[in-house]
Design a protein around this motif. Structure first.
Motif, PDB file in Angstrom:
ATOM      1  N   ARG A 262       0.847  -1.112   0.092  1.00 22.23           N
ATOM      2  CA  ARG A 262      -0.014  -0.139   0.259  1.00 22.23           C
ATOM      3  C   ARG A 262       1.001   1.076   0.012  1.00 22.23           C
TER       4      ARG A 262
ATOM      5  N   VAL B 193      -3.372   7.344  -2.899  1.00 23.35           N
ATOM      6  CA  VAL B 193      -2.961   6.090  -2.438  1.00 23.35           C
ATOM      7  C   VAL B 193      -3.052   5.047  -3.464  1.00 23.35           C
TER       8      VAL B 193
ATOM      9  N   LEU C  69      -2.799   0.692  -4.177  1.00 22.33           N
ATOM     10  CA  LEU C  69      -2.615  -0.597  -3.943  1.00 22.33           C
ATOM     11  C   LEU C  69      -1.855  -1.244  -5.032  1.00 22.33           C
TER      12      LEU C  69
ATOM     13  N   HIS D 210       0.137  -5.232   2.284  1.00 26.55           N
ATOM     14  CA  HIS D 210      -1.316  -5.441   2.461  1.00 26.55           C
ATOM     15  C   HIS D 210      -1.574  -7.012   2.314  1.00 26.55           C
TER      16      HIS D 210
END
Length: 150
Positions: A115, A124, A126, A150
């Motif tokens: 992340r 942000v 991912l 993550h």
């Protein structure tokens, strides 16, 4: 021989009229003085109100001027950063983050289940699985801070 002269009715009336005129004139002068004092008091109150208003306007002006100067300073910094060599800028930013012990990733690096937060716009991203990190999709910056696995 002494001449004792008693005032006649005409002289007595004249003295009385003169006394009344003087009294009336003194009363008029006293009223004039009181009116002048009241006017002076009113003018002082009005001047005080104007000064209070001027002080408030000056405070407002200074607050607006401060905000405008901060905005101009921010623009100048942005323009200077835009004029600077992007590679040098990114290296300086990367060095700053690394020197503070932060986990930093750059576009082109291989990351796994991460992340990431863009160092420029805070967007942000991912990364699921093992991927090669590209530039930020929101602003194009190549530097990311690793937030959590993550």
């Amino acid at each position: 021989m002494q001449d004792h002269h008693k005032p006649g009715p005409e002289e007595s009336d004249l003295g009385q009229q003169l006394g009344e005129a003087v009294s009336e004139e003194i009363g008029s002068l006293v009223r004039l003085e009181l009116a002048a004092e009241q006017m002076l008091e009113d003018e002082a109150a009005l001047a005080g109100a104007y000064l209070k208003d001027d002080v408030q306007q000056a405070k407002t002006y200074l607050a607006e001027l401060r905000a405008e100067l901060l905005m101009l300073e921010s623009r100048a910094v942005h323009w200077l950063l835009e004029a600077a060599d992007p590679t040098q800028r990114d290296w300086l930013r990367l060095h700053c983050h690394i020197s503070h012990g932060e986990q930093v990733a750059m576009a082109g690096e291989v990351v796994h289940d991460s992340r990431l937060q863009c160092l420029a716009c805070q967007a942000v991203t991912l990364a699921k699985g093992t991927v090669t990190l590209g530039p930020c999709q929101a602003c194009g910056c190549d530097l990311f801070q690793t937030l959590t696995a993550h």
